[in-house]
Scaffold this active site. Structure first.
Site, PDB file in Angstrom:
ATOM      1  N   LYS A  40       1.039  -1.206  -0.117  1.00 42.76           N
ATOM      2  CA  LYS A  40      -0.018  -0.059   0.094  1.00 42.76           C
ATOM      3  C   LYS A  40       0.884   1.294   0.171  1.00 42.76           C
ATOM      4  O   LYS A  40       0.370   2.406  -0.134  1.00 42.76           O
ATOM      5  CB  LYS A  40      -0.606  -0.029   1.246  1.00 42.76           C
ATOM      6  N   GLY A  41       2.078   0.960   0.175  1.00 40.04           N
ATOM      7  CA  GLY A  41       2.869   2.320   0.570  1.00 40.04           C
ATOM      8  C   GLY A  41       3.160   3.245  -0.632  1.00 40.04           C
ATOM      9  O   GLY A  41       3.246   4.462  -0.302  1.00 40.04           O
ATOM     10  N   GLU A  95       6.857   2.457  -7.007  1.00 39.82           N
ATOM     11  CA  GLU A  95       7.287   1.861  -5.342  1.00 39.82           C
ATOM     12  C   GLU A  95       7.508   3.010  -4.354  1.00 39.82           C
ATOM     13  O   GLU A  95       7.781   4.211  -4.753  1.00 39.82           O
ATOM     14  CB  GLU A  95       8.629   1.375  -5.554  1.00 39.82           C
ATOM     15  N   ASP A  96       7.257   2.905  -3.146  1.00 39.35           N
ATOM     16  CA  ASP A  96       7.485   3.934  -2.220  1.00 39.35           C
ATOM     17  C   ASP A  96       9.007   3.737  -1.887  1.00 39.35           C
ATOM     18  O   ASP A  96       9.536   4.985  -1.930  1.00 39.35           O
ATOM     19  CB  ASP A  96       6.574   3.627  -0.811  1.00 39.35           C
ATOM     20  N   ASP A  99      14.724  -0.900  -0.614  1.00 42.57           N
ATOM     21  CA  ASP A  99      15.668  -1.171   0.344  1.00 42.57           C
ATOM     22  C   ASP A  99      16.505  -2.281   0.159  1.00 42.57           C
ATOM     23  O   ASP A  99      17.454  -1.814  -0.390  1.00 42.57           O
ATOM     24  CB  ASP A  99      14.662  -1.464   1.748  1.00 42.57           C
ATOM     25  N   LYS A 127      17.147   3.557  -0.756  1.00 42.24           N
ATOM     26  CA  LYS A 127      18.110   3.463   0.229  1.00 42.24           C
ATOM     27  C   LYS A 127      19.284   2.573  -0.305  1.00 42.24           C
ATOM     28  O   LYS A 127      19.504   1.297   0.054  1.00 42.24           O
ATOM     29  CB  LYS A 127      17.548   2.533   1.603  1.00 42.24           C
ATOM     30  N   PHE A 148      14.826   4.810   9.126  1.00 43.18           N
ATOM     31  CA  PHE A 148      13.235   4.279   8.845  1.00 43.18           C
ATOM     32  C   PHE A 148      12.433   5.521   8.551  1.00 43.18           C
ATOM     33  O   PHE A 148      12.389   6.301   9.390  1.00 43.18           O
ATOM     34  CB  PHE A 148      13.135   3.693   9.969  1.00 43.18           C
ATOM     35  N   VAL A 149      11.792   5.618   7.705  1.00 41.73           N
ATOM     36  CA  VAL A 149      10.872   6.668   7.264  1.00 41.73           C
ATOM     37  C   VAL A 149       9.416   6.338   7.226  1.00 41.73           C
ATOM     38  O   VAL A 149       9.278   5.276   6.916  1.00 41.73           O
ATOM     39  CB  VAL A 149      11.123   7.310   6.033  1.00 41.73           C
ATOM     40  N   ASP A 155       4.216   3.513   6.245  1.00 42.95           N
ATOM     41  CA  ASP A 155       3.491   3.282   7.506  1.00 42.95           C
ATOM     42  C   ASP A 155       4.610   2.821   8.597  1.00 42.95           C
ATOM     43  O   ASP A 155       5.629   2.407   8.183  1.00 42.95           O
ATOM     44  CB  ASP A 155       2.365   2.365   7.489  1.00 42.95           C
ATOM     45  N   ARG A 161       0.801   6.800   8.118  1.00 43.98           N
ATOM     46  CA  ARG A 161       0.716   6.882   6.528  1.00 43.98           C
ATOM     47  C   ARG A 161       0.556   8.363   6.149  1.00 43.98           C
ATOM     48  O   ARG A 161       0.953   8.957   5.019  1.00 43.98           O
ATOM     49  CB  ARG A 161      -0.257   5.966   5.861  1.00 43.98           C
TER      50      ARG A 161
HETATM   51  P1  5GP Z   1      12.693  -4.291   0.201  1.00 46.79           P
HETATM   52  O1  5GP Z   1      12.189  -5.537  -0.537  1.00 46.79           O
HETATM   53  O2  5GP Z   1      13.231  -3.266  -0.960  1.00 46.79           O
HETATM   54  O3  5GP Z   1      13.640  -4.611   1.303  1.00 46.79           O
HETATM   55  O4  5GP Z   1      11.669  -3.342   0.947  1.00 46.79           O
HETATM   56  C1  5GP Z   1      10.776  -2.571   0.434  1.00 46.79           C
HETATM   57  C2  5GP Z   1       9.467  -2.622   1.194  1.00 46.79           C
HETATM   58  O5  5GP Z   1      10.024  -2.468   2.617  1.00 46.79           O
HETATM   59  C3  5GP Z   1       9.132  -1.012   0.901  1.00 46.79           C
HETATM   60  O6  5GP Z   1       8.097  -1.174  -0.379  1.00 46.79           O
HETATM   61  C4  5GP Z   1       8.352  -0.775   2.311  1.00 46.79           C
HETATM   62  O7  5GP Z   1       7.141  -1.311   2.263  1.00 46.79           O
HETATM   63  C5  5GP Z   1       9.194  -1.371   3.260  1.00 46.79           C
HETATM   64  N1  5GP Z   1      10.443  -0.300   3.872  1.00 46.79           N
HETATM   65  C6  5GP Z   1      11.705  -0.241   3.614  1.00 46.79           C
HETATM   66  N2  5GP Z   1      12.107   0.701   4.058  1.00 46.79           N
HETATM   67  C7  5GP Z   1      11.273   1.274   4.661  1.00 46.79           C
HETATM   68  C8  5GP Z   1      11.397   2.444   5.409  1.00 46.79           C
HETATM   69  O8  5GP Z   1      12.203   3.246   5.949  1.00 46.79           O
HETATM   70  N3  5GP Z   1      10.091   2.870   6.177  1.00 46.79           N
HETATM   71  C9  5GP Z   1       8.922   2.421   5.719  1.00 46.79           C
HETATM   72  N4  5GP Z   1       7.657   2.662   6.205  1.00 46.79           N
HETATM   73  N5  5GP Z   1       8.614   0.974   4.873  1.00 46.79           N
HETATM   74  C10 5GP Z   1       9.954   0.583   4.598  1.00 46.79           C
END
Ligand code: 5GP
Length: 161
Positions: A40-41, A95-96, A99, A127, A148-149, A155, A161
């Protein structure tokens, strides 16, 4: 989390989203763009970005959930699939935040086998220091350090959110 500080303010976000929209349309040329928001991000970024891209922009949504014993061995699964085929279409994954990159890697594999004309990725935040797999991110709103944001769709246990 008891206190939330402003990290990137609304004006900076709006200005950057406008820039991205203009750049995306210039790069794609005059073709329909199918924005696929990752639930949902991405929803707030997605709704602003769609309006910032001039011309024919369409939308769909994919829901994914990651669950893992440790952060770096995330298993991703689809919780909500697209309601339309994407074959022959120009897909922009929205994507939001990227990471580790594991979610995006899974999404790109999942979408590529459906034979779109092209797949690119737009992420509000990136990131790079946390990356575990090498994934292409074509449009980045803001690269950030490892923190962490929340907010603008992101969220913490559904809050902020
Ligand atoms: P990845 O698979 O790249 O590790 O993770 C992506 C997902 O992790 C993002 O779509 C998000 O939902 C969550 N995520 C990663 N870092 C953050 C952060 O700093 N804040 C929040 N709220 N979600 C994060």
């Amino acid at each position: 989390m008891s206190q939330v500080d402003v990290f990137i303010n609304a004006e900076r976000i709006a200005a950057r989203v406008a820039e991205l929209g203009t750049q995306i349309r210039a790069d794609y040329g005059d073709v329909p763009i199918l924005c696929i928001g990752v639930l949902k991000g991405s929803i707030v970024f997605m709704s602003d970005l769609m309006r910032a891209i001039p011309g024919d922009v369409r939308c769909g949504f994919l829901g994914v959930s990651s669950y893992a014993g440790t952060e770096s061995t995330g298993i991703v699964r689809i919780t909500h699939d697209l309601k339309q085929p994407i074959e022959g279409q120009h897909v922009l994954v929205v994507e939001d935040i990227v990471d580790t990159g594991l979610t995006l890697e899974f999404l790109l594999k999942t979408l590529t086998v459906r034979n779109p004309a092209s797949v690119r990725v737009a992420s509000l935040l990136d990131k790079p220091a946390r990356r575990v797999v090498d994934v292409p991110v074509d449009y980045i709103g803001f690269p950030i350090e490892d923190r962490f944001v929340v907010g603008y769709g992101l969220d913490l246990d559904e809050k902020f959110r």
